[in-house]
Design an enzyme around this catalytic site. Structure first.
Site, short mmCIF file in Angstrom:
data_model
loop_
_atom_site.label_atom_id
_atom_site.label_comp_id
_atom_site.label_asym_id
_atom_site.label_seq_id
_atom_site.Cartn_x
_atom_site.Cartn_y
_atom_site.Cartn_z
N CYS A 1 -4.26 9.56 4.38
CA CYS A 1 -3.03 9.70 3.62
C CYS A 1 -3.13 10.73 2.50
CB CYS A 1 -2.75 8.33 3.02
SG CYS A 1 -1.30 8.30 2.03
N ARG B 1 9.81 6.98 9.01
CA ARG B 1 8.93 6.29 8.06
C ARG B 1 8.94 7.00 6.70
NH1 ARG B 1 3.38 5.26 6.41
NH2 ARG B 1 3.18 3.02 6.49
N GLY C 1 0.83 -1.20 0.00
CA GLY C 1 0.00 0.00 0.00
C GLY C 1 0.86 1.24 0.00
P1 IMP Z 1 -6.43 3.15 6.76
O1 IMP Z 1 -6.68 1.79 7.31
O2 IMP Z 1 -7.08 3.36 5.44
O3 IMP Z 1 -6.76 4.22 7.72
O4 IMP Z 1 -4.85 3.23 6.44
C1 IMP Z 1 -3.89 2.90 7.41
C2 IMP Z 1 -2.53 2.82 6.75
O5 IMP Z 1 -2.17 4.08 6.18
C3 IMP Z 1 -1.38 2.51 7.68
O6 IMP Z 1 -1.29 1.15 8.00
C4 IMP Z 1 -0.18 3.02 6.92
O7 IMP Z 1 0.32 2.12 5.97
C5 IMP Z 1 -0.74 4.20 6.18
N1 IMP Z 1 -0.42 5.47 6.84
C6 IMP Z 1 -0.36 5.76 8.14
N2 IMP Z 1 -0.11 7.06 8.35
C7 IMP Z 1 0.01 7.61 7.13
C8 IMP Z 1 0.27 8.94 6.67
O8 IMP Z 1 0.41 9.89 7.43
N3 IMP Z 1 0.36 9.08 5.32
C9 IMP Z 1 0.21 8.05 4.47
N4 IMP Z 1 -0.09 6.82 4.84
C10 IMP Z 1 -0.19 6.59 6.17
#
Ligand code: IMP
Length: 521
Positions: free
Chosen positions: A333, A435, A326
């Protein structure tokens, strides 16, 4: 001519093509660009089994199997020890974030590894010098009234008494030391006692709390009758094969200091490490994988993140035991917008898993999971498990307190690349900046946002909802397990179809004046 109805299935064989598309055609013919989960559907199959029999066992890494394909994301508003304990109890696994010091992170891992269902490992303890007035005040703020008393006022100290509300309730002199009023005739359990025996001891002694002590009389933990009554079984719990402790994951970066951090995590009992990077194909990560494999050959490594076969090949060759897929698909993000880099998640998951699965390297689809349907689609495209941030955010087990805004009960959920998260690290940790390879930047460039999500209750209800929903979804597709899904996608019998914008509209609730969307009871 009207055909004979009893020959309908035989007649189907005269058709040149099956309904829908096989997975490769779905991906190949999406020539308008990359696919996201919402762009397609899976066609239904034959149901000849109950949904409860659908097996959701999956490989998280080469050597770790889970009974539920659910992983919580290493984010500081998602996974600390409470989330990790409950994810493991419910069949998945939690990955503890690293936006904290190495010692704090190791302590969280230790708590997960030492967790025993029904035992309170960090009870509130008082010292004999505490006053009656202070204990009465603790009752007001904490809501419970029984406290073990140890010589140093900490877990691990010598148990010298127990103080209950009966001891302080009618004692008028609030300045008395509790050593004067506490109960010193103690019923205790010995370290290693099982829950059933502890329970029996509580029952026969008619006590509400059973302190557990080691052979030197030092307090180790506590069993509480009220907790036992609420206690539930966790038949899916993810446990180490040998120690029967809960499985625990944690994230680290790929700078030199992360090697010291990892040593502490391994010492605390870590089972699987996630190398946390927005772009995993870096020489830093390749070096880190090789170093870990030499230093801790038993430790499983989830490398990433990747979205292309080329990135995956590098990490597989370096020794990754699983990949995390991803870039830019997460709900918080803004990477794709700011960096112009990333890939729509459906296409990324298919391309990477199609390659990695040939080497027996399981893949976790990370980011963009917004509902059960997305989980099914990620698995159908070849992922072994899904990682969730936003979907679990706002549950009781996430770090942080609830707050109210516009009459709604909310919790903070923020990207690890948000300015908030990156600035927090400037003290003594480095998770967010490392990161995004930004440790030495004077001007921070955000790749995430900070926001809030609505209270979702406890994952003790929410994760079983995901589990049962996924079983129903696979039943609809006509497959009895995630393995079966993989086989039938690969041999072309599970079929897919694109969804136009109007098909997506049709597939959502429409035409109502108002409605309430309750997802589970
Ligand atoms: P969600 O489940 O769609 O909320 O996405 C979570 C995932 O987004 C995490 O496991 C990371 O891989 C990614 N992520 C976390 N923080 C950030 C950020 O600040 N920018 C971009 N991707 C992020």
């Amino acid at each position: 001519m009207v055909l004979n109805t009893s020959e309908a299935t035989a007649h189907l064989k005269t058709y040149a093509a099956k309904d829908g598309l096989d997975v490769k055609s779905l991906i190949d013919s999406s020539n308008f660009g990359g696919l996201t989960y919402n762009d397609f559907l899976v066609l239904p199959g034959l149901i000849n089994f109950p949904s409860s029999s659908v097996d959701l066992d999956v490989k998280l890494t080469k050597k770790i199997t889970l009974k539920a394909p659910f992983v919580s994301s290493p984010m500081d508003t998602v996974t600390e020890e409470n989330m990790a304990i409950h994810m493991a109890l419910l069949g998945g696994i939690g990955i503890i974030h690293h936006n904290c010091t190495a010692d704090e992170q190791a302590e969280m891992v230790r708590k997960v590894k030492k967790y025993e269902n029904g035992f309170i490992n960090d009870p509130v303890v008082v010292s004999p010098d505490v006053t009656v007035g202070q204990v009465k005040a603790m009752k007001q703020t904490l809501g419970f009234t029984t406290f073990p008393v140890t010589d140093n006022g900490k877990v691990g100290g010598k148990l010298v008494g127990i103080v209950t509300s009966r001891d302080v309730q009618f004692h008028d002199n609030n300045d008395s030391k509790i050593s004067e009023v506490m109960t010193t005739e103690l019923v205790t359990g010995e370290e290693g006692i099982d829950l059933a025996t502890g329970n029996e001891k509580l029952r026969s002694s008619k006590k509400g709390k059973l302190p557990i002590v080691d052979k030197n009389g030092n307090l180790v933990s506590l069993i509480s009758l009220t907790d036992l009554q609420k206690n539930q079984d966790y038949p899916l719990a993810s446990k180490s094969f040998h120690s029967k402790q809960l499985l625990c994951g944690a994230a680290v970066g790929t700078i030199l200091a992360d090697r010291e951090r990892l040593a502490k995590l391994v010492d605390a009992g870590l089972d699987v490490v996630v190398l946390d990077s927005s772009n995993g194909s870096s020489i830093f990560q390749l070096d880190m994988i090789k170093w870990i494999k030499e230093t801790y050959p038993e430790l499983q490594i989830i490398a990433g993140n990747v979205v292309t076969r080329e990135q995956a090949a590098l990490l597989i060759e370096a020794g990754a035991d699983a990949l995390r897929i991803g870039m830019g698909s997460g709900s918080i993000c803004i990477t794709q917008e700011v960096m112009a880099c990333g890939r729509p998640q459906g296409t990324a998951v298919y391309n990477v898993t199609e390659f990695a699965n040939q080497f027996g390297v399981p893949c976790i689809a990370d980011g963009g999971i917004g509902n059960i349907g997305h989980i099914t689609k990620a698995l159908a495209l070849g992922a072994s498990a899904v990682m969730m941030g936003g979907l679990l955010a706002g549950t009781a087990e996430t770090p942080g307190d609830y707050f109210y805004s516009d009459g709604k009960r909310l919790k903070t959920y923020r990207g690890m690349g948000s300015i908030d998260a990156m600035q927090q690290t400037s003290t003594n940790a480095n998770a967010s900046t490392s990161r995004y390879f930004s440790e030495s930047d004077k001007v921070l460039v955000a790749q995430g946002v900070s926001g809030s999500v609505v209270d979702k209750g406890s994952i003790v209800k929410f994760v079983p909802y995901l589990f049962n929903g996924l079983q129903h979804s696979l039943q609809d597709i006509g497959v009895k397990s995630i393995d079966d899904l993989r086989t039938n996608v690969d041999n072309g019998s599970v079929r897919f179809e694109f969804r136009t914008a109007s098909a997506q509209f049709e597939g959502g609730v429409h035409g109502l004046h108002s409605y309430e969307k309750r997802l589970h009871n």
